[in-house]
Design an enzyme around this catalytic site. Sequence first.
Site, PDB file in Angstrom:
ATOM      1  N   SER A   1       0.875  -1.160  -0.042  1.00 42.11           N
ATOM      2  CA  SER A   1      -0.006   0.091  -0.013  1.00 42.11           C
ATOM      3  C   SER A   1       0.798   1.260  -0.059  1.00 42.11           C
ATOM      4  O   SER A   1       1.702   1.436  -0.900  1.00 42.11           O
ATOM      5  CB  SER A   1      -1.003   0.064   1.225  1.00 42.11           C
TER       6      SER A   1
ATOM      7  N   ASP B   1      -9.769  -4.398  -5.008  1.00 37.65           N
ATOM      8  CA  ASP B   1      -9.290  -3.639  -4.055  1.00 37.65           C
ATOM      9  C   ASP B   1     -10.105  -2.264  -3.902  1.00 37.65           C
ATOM     10  O   ASP B   1     -10.098  -1.519  -5.015  1.00 37.65           O
ATOM     11  CB  ASP B   1      -7.861  -3.054  -4.430  1.00 37.65           C
TER      12      ASP B   1
ATOM     13  N   HIS C   1      -7.930  -5.229  -0.480  1.00 36.98           N
ATOM     14  CA  HIS C   1      -6.814  -4.472  -0.205  1.00 36.98           C
ATOM     15  C   HIS C   1      -6.260  -5.260   1.288  1.00 36.98           C
ATOM     16  O   HIS C   1      -6.128  -5.062   2.247  1.00 36.98           O
ATOM     17  CB  HIS C   1      -7.102  -3.009   0.432  1.00 36.98           C
TER      18      HIS C   1
END
Length: 243
Positions: free
Chosen positions: A125, A181, A213
């Site tokens: 991320s 996601d 995610h």
Amino acid sequence: MSIRRLPPLLFPATARHTATVIFVHGLGDTGHGWSDAVENWRRRQRLEEVKFILPHAPTIPITCNWGMRMPGWYDIVSLDGNSEALRQNEDEAGIMLSQAYFHGLIQQEIDSGIPADRIVLGGFSQGGAVSIFSGLTAKWKLAGIAALSSYLLLSSKFSELVPQPEFNKETPVAMFHGDSDPVVKTELGQLSYKMLKAQGYNVSLKLYPNMGHSACPEELDDVEAFLTERLPALGGEQEKSEL
């Protein structure tokens, strides 16, 4: 700008140290959040010569979370599921500060005797995003960059921020992303991949069905395979070459 930083979490090599992986966590996490993944990557003893460094982000106010302070590598103004939200009003100062920090970690490893081409930078991320940015703007040729659920930072001016000559034009950049996601939208990961590909970078992208995610076992195995490919064990090669 002074920021208080905790020392990174370290996993020393279990054999002779010939390579290093710096793996960077995401927003609101710490290096400890990826310690189980590191243990997973080491379980088959293919990465015995690799030292793992898991940095901890400083605690900063995050605008999209009503200014609450939490571990972050840079501020995020909006996180509303719009694929363009993360690219608007980017925290360039925070990004550049994190870039300098990661370049410093790489330099420390080089100073300790590990060649840059035996160092992989990666993360999840926010951590993956800052890894792509810091890796491709580094002034050393790295072994590789691994980015999970990530995107290209400062994309509108990225080419202006890359040093000349470019040291990592051909460095493998492995991107991994869930196809569902809702946070770092899959479309943003795909757009970042296409932008890097169009600029001539050696980038790949693998999507994982029904993954949001997060990370899945298949993805972690793929990251391990990438690390093993980019950082093969040297065994006694260095000693022989020095004789």
